[in-house]
Write an enzyme that holds these catalytic residues in place. Structure first.
Site, PDB file in Angstrom:
ATOM      1  N   SER A  78       0.881  -1.461  -0.070  1.00  0.00           N
ATOM      2  CA  SER A  78       0.246   0.289  -0.147  1.00  0.00           C
ATOM      3  C   SER A  78       0.805   1.918  -0.236  1.00  0.00           C
ATOM      4  O   SER A  78       1.940   1.216  -0.771  1.00  0.00           O
ATOM      5  CB  SER A  78      -0.769   0.001   1.238  1.00  0.00           C
ATOM      6  OG  SER A  78      -2.140   0.752   1.517  1.00  0.00           O
ATOM      7  N   HIS A  97      -2.395  -1.361  -4.361  1.00  0.00           N
ATOM      8  CA  HIS A  97      -3.705  -1.587  -4.675  1.00  0.00           C
ATOM      9  C   HIS A  97      -3.995   0.095  -4.411  1.00  0.00           C
ATOM     10  O   HIS A  97      -3.455   1.119  -4.671  1.00  0.00           O
ATOM     11  CB  HIS A  97      -3.991  -2.378  -3.772  1.00  0.00           C
ATOM     12  CG  HIS A  97      -4.184  -1.730  -2.486  1.00  0.00           C
ATOM     13  ND1 HIS A  97      -5.103  -2.724  -0.733  1.00  0.00           N
ATOM     14  CD2 HIS A  97      -3.468  -0.773  -1.653  1.00  0.00           C
ATOM     15  CE1 HIS A  97      -4.371  -1.550   0.163  1.00  0.00           C
ATOM     16  NE2 HIS A  97      -3.518  -0.762   0.064  1.00  0.00           N
TER      17      HIS A  97
END
Length: 200
Positions: free
Chosen positions: A105, A130
């Site tokens: 992330s 993501h």
């Protein structure tokens, strides 16, 4: 006082002999003298403030010498991560990044933001990209405001990832739609890092 995972653990001490006698440092302070910063654990405001302060301090010490940022993080707050990101880009020294363990992330975003040619991963580390996560409750109008904000953040992060990796924006948009895990070699092929290091 808010504590971090590093503070909660037993931190080793290093003892050095100087002309004035012995001096003891915690291991992280000693490594800071070598221009090494650790980004370990959840990216949140307190950690971001500490990392920003260390980056600014090392720039003031020597604006021409590289800084080494070691990352082992599951990700976290976008705003805290962007504070680190903007400071990395703002200061004069190159910031070399190294993934140890995982960079997921916001951790992977910061990994990719290292100086060109100086982004590394160790062979068994994992990288995950993501889209930003959002969660908000309240009135419909407030939810709509927050939805627009998270879409703008997503677009900004995708553009930056495209710039750092060399991937087309359409590929980034598709690949960040869901959790996308990569090995160190796959992250290198993707352009998130420049090299997988097995030995120093």
């Amino acid at each position: 006082m808010h504590s971090t995972p590093i503070q909660d653990a037993l931190v080793p001490m290093v003892i050095e002999q100087t002309s004035r006698g012995e001096r003891s440092f915690d291991i992280y302070s000693r490594l800071l003298k070598e221009r090494v910063i650790f980004l370990v654990g959840q990216v949140e405001d307190h950690m971001a403030n500490l990392i920003v302060a260390q980056l600014l301090f090392l720039e003031s010490e020597n604006p021409d010498k590289d800084i080494h940022l070691y990352i082992n993080s599951p990700g976290g707050s976008v705003t805290a991560g962007m504070a680190i990101y903007d400071t990395m880009r703002f200061i004069k020294p190159d910031v070399s990044t190294m993934c140890i363990g995982q960079a997921a992330s916001m951790g992977s975003f910061l990994l990719s933001a290292g100086a060109e040619g100086k982004r590394y991963a160790l062979p068994n580390s994992r990288v995950m990209i993501h889209q930003p996560l959002g969660g908000f409750q309240g009135q419909a109008s407030d939810i709509e405001i927050h939805a627009k904000e998270i879409i703008q953040i997503k677009q900004k992060l995708n553009k930056a990832l495209a710039d750092h990796t060399g991937q087309p924006i359409e590929v980034i948009e598709n690949d960040t739609d869901r959790d996308n895990f990569m090995s160190a070699d796959e992250a290198c092929d993707y352009g998130l890092v420049d090299k997988v290091l097995t030995r120093r």
